[in-house]
Write an enzyme that holds these catalytic residues in place. Structure first.
Site, PDB file in Angstrom:
ATOM      1  N   GLY A 117       7.718   7.546  -1.288  1.00  0.00           N
ATOM      2  CA  GLY A 117       7.267   7.236  -2.432  1.00  0.00           C
ATOM      3  C   GLY A 117       6.964   5.897  -2.958  1.00  0.00           C
ATOM      4  O   GLY A 117       7.562   4.770  -2.524  1.00  0.00           O
ATOM      5  N   SER A 118       5.941   5.420  -3.516  1.00  0.00           N
ATOM      6  CA  SER A 118       5.530   4.126  -3.914  1.00  0.00           C
ATOM      7  C   SER A 118       4.164   4.025  -4.541  1.00  0.00           C
ATOM      8  O   SER A 118       3.889   4.937  -5.650  1.00  0.00           O
ATOM      9  CB  SER A 118       5.194   3.256  -2.671  1.00  0.00           C
ATOM     10  OG  SER A 118       5.386   1.944  -3.030  1.00  0.00           O
ATOM     11  N   ARG A 119       3.291   3.181  -4.487  1.00  0.00           N
ATOM     12  CA  ARG A 119       2.083   2.816  -5.245  1.00  0.00           C
ATOM     13  C   ARG A 119       1.060   2.387  -4.369  1.00  0.00           C
ATOM     14  O   ARG A 119       1.124   1.511  -3.412  1.00  0.00           O
ATOM     15  CB  ARG A 119       2.423   2.117  -6.486  1.00  0.00           C
ATOM     16  CG  ARG A 119       1.389   1.828  -7.284  1.00  0.00           C
ATOM     17  CD  ARG A 119       1.987   0.996  -8.622  1.00  0.00           C
ATOM     18  NE  ARG A 119       1.003  -0.065  -8.843  1.00  0.00           N
ATOM     19  CZ  ARG A 119       1.583  -1.440  -9.652  1.00  0.00           C
ATOM     20  NH1 ARG A 119       2.650  -1.251 -10.119  1.00  0.00           N
ATOM     21  NH2 ARG A 119       0.597  -2.449  -9.840  1.00  0.00           N
TER      22      ARG A 119
END
Length: 240
Positions: free
Chosen positions: A197-199
């Site tokens: 998970g991240s961006r």
């Protein structure tokens, strides 16, 4: 027509029930499987719990094929997730693209998203720059400046440049990028991933408006973020 509908349904079921696993995930799947076997020797229910976690790990590293639009000028999403932010922001200074703000589209990936990242356009990689940093919540605006990140600057055949940035988050502490300076890439081409998970931020060329809205769910390698050859203004949307 009925036969075509049945075939389409079968393709859809196959897509969701069977999926390839990215090679980066196999070591983790193996460790989870070994742990499940060891736990099963201690107590049966623990082994079943470990087996479920192993299945989740395999699902997390899934790497499905995508149907990428091939018309020239389209900017394709590099990540699965939700459009978290849209606005004018200067690119990371390490990319040497100047201080002038550009339209930035931020895509937030949860732990449930496909985490394989893809190139947004055809072109040449001009510069890749890794910067260590913090591990703040990736949904925060300041994460783009403070968090660990891998920034990539690329140029299209017409000379227009696009940048995209992998940003680590609270859980994601391992950015992987296979790109190198001078490399030729195609839109939709896999180039790396961010674990757990991240961006990913995308910086568009001057004067290009986004074709996605805040809160919109998008798909890496398929969703069109912008059209470099369009005069359409920024699209507006609302959750319904």
């Amino acid at each position: 027509m009925r036969g075509e509908a049945v075939q389409a349904q079968q393709i859809s079921l196959t897509k969701y029930l069977w999926f390839p696993i990215n090679r980066e995930g196999w070591p983790f799947v193996g460790l989870f499987a070994l742990g499940a076997l060891l736990l099963g020797q201690i107590w049966g229910p623990l082994g079943w719990a470990g087996a479920l976690l192993t299945c989740w790990c395999a699902w997390f590293f899934r790497d499905p094929d995508r149907v990428t639009p091939t018309r020239d000028g389209l900017v394709i999403s590099p990540a699965d997730g939700v459009v978290q932010m849209v606005g004018m922001v200067a690119p990371p200074p390490e990319l040497d693209m100047g201080d002038a703000p550009r339209m930035r589209i931020s895509v937030f990936m949860s732990v449930f998203s496909v985490h394989i990242n893809r190139c947004p356009v055809d072109g040449t990689i001009v510069k890749c720059s890794y910067r260590p940093g913090k591990f703040l919540d990736a949904s925060l605006d300041k994460a783009s400046a403070d968090n660990e990140r891998m920034s990539v600057r690329m140029s299209r055949a017409d000379g227009r440049e696009i940048a995209f940035v992998q940003i680590a988050g609270l859980v994601a502490r391992r950015i992987k990028c296979d790109l190198k300076d001078g490399q030729q890439v195609r839109a939709g081409q896999r180039f790396g991933l961010i674990r757990f998970g991240s961006r990913v931020d995308v910086y568009l060329p001057d004067g290009v408006a986004p074709l996605v809205s805040l809160g919109q769910s998008i798909i890496a390698g398929e969703t069109v973020l912008a059209d470099l050859d369009s005069t359409e203004g920024a699209r507006q949307g609302e959750i319904r």
